[in-house]
Design an enzyme around this catalytic site. Sequence first.
Site, PDB file in Angstrom:
ATOM      1  N   GLY A 165       0.868  -1.055   0.040  1.00 26.42           N
ATOM      2  CA  GLY A 165       0.084   0.143  -0.016  1.00 26.42           C
ATOM      3  C   GLY A 165       0.735   1.145  -0.026  1.00 26.42           C
ATOM      4  N   HIS A 166       2.313   1.281   0.033  1.00 22.16           N
ATOM      5  CA  HIS A 166       2.905   2.304   0.232  1.00 22.16           C
ATOM      6  C   HIS A 166       4.303   2.397  -0.872  1.00 22.16           C
ATOM      7  CE1 HIS A 166       5.487   5.600   2.240  1.00 22.16           C
ATOM      8  NE2 HIS A 166       4.253   6.017   2.866  1.00 22.16           N
ATOM      9  N   PHE A 167       4.090   2.426  -1.906  1.00 21.46           N
ATOM     10  CA  PHE A 167       2.998   2.626  -2.859  1.00 21.46           C
ATOM     11  C   PHE A 167       3.038   1.684  -3.798  1.00 21.46           C
ATOM     12  CE2 PHE A 167       4.253   6.804  -0.983  1.00 21.46           C
ATOM     13  CZ  PHE A 167       3.213   7.312  -0.393  1.00 21.46           C
ATOM     14  N   VAL A 213       8.149   2.738  -1.540  1.00 18.90           N
ATOM     15  CA  VAL A 213       9.025   3.472  -0.686  1.00 18.90           C
ATOM     16  C   VAL A 213       8.887   3.086   0.748  1.00 18.90           C
ATOM     17  CG1 VAL A 213       9.430   5.870   0.213  1.00 18.90           C
ATOM     18  CG2 VAL A 213       8.770   5.485  -2.185  1.00 18.90           C
TER      19      VAL A 213
END
Length: 151
Positions: free
Chosen positions: A49-51, A56
């Site tokens: 989810g990041h990203f 990152v």
Amino acid sequence: MPELNIEDIEQLLPHRYPFLLIDSVSHYEPGVSAKARKCVTANEPFFQGHFPAHAVMPGVLIIEALAQTGAIALLSEPGNEGRIALFSGIKQAKFRAQVRPGDVLELKCELTKRWGDMGFGQARATVNGKTVCEAEISFVLPPVVESTSTE
């Protein structure tokens, strides 16, 4: 002190997957400092989810990895066996570069001030010798609470 592998780290820290964020400890001096390593892979759960299109490592997790490094120095000190170290503050946090899959995060925390069960550490994370994050972290060692099981 000798290097610590993941099994040794788990003897000192209460953290476990997916929140144990250091893979090895290259050096530590109980009550003084520690140097640790995190090999960042594309399989880290936070990258979902990041990203998804530009992976990152979240800055808060870099800070947490630094805190776990400081906890090695703190919890390896005689008398602190079995205790936990809790954050009590973060100051002057600076993020200078992104941490991406494939990076080896080198972590260092030096304990700078202590008052009983409270204190401060100066922490720095680097990748390939370049600083990616630095911060002053503060901590507290809560009292050991005995189990009140009614078995």
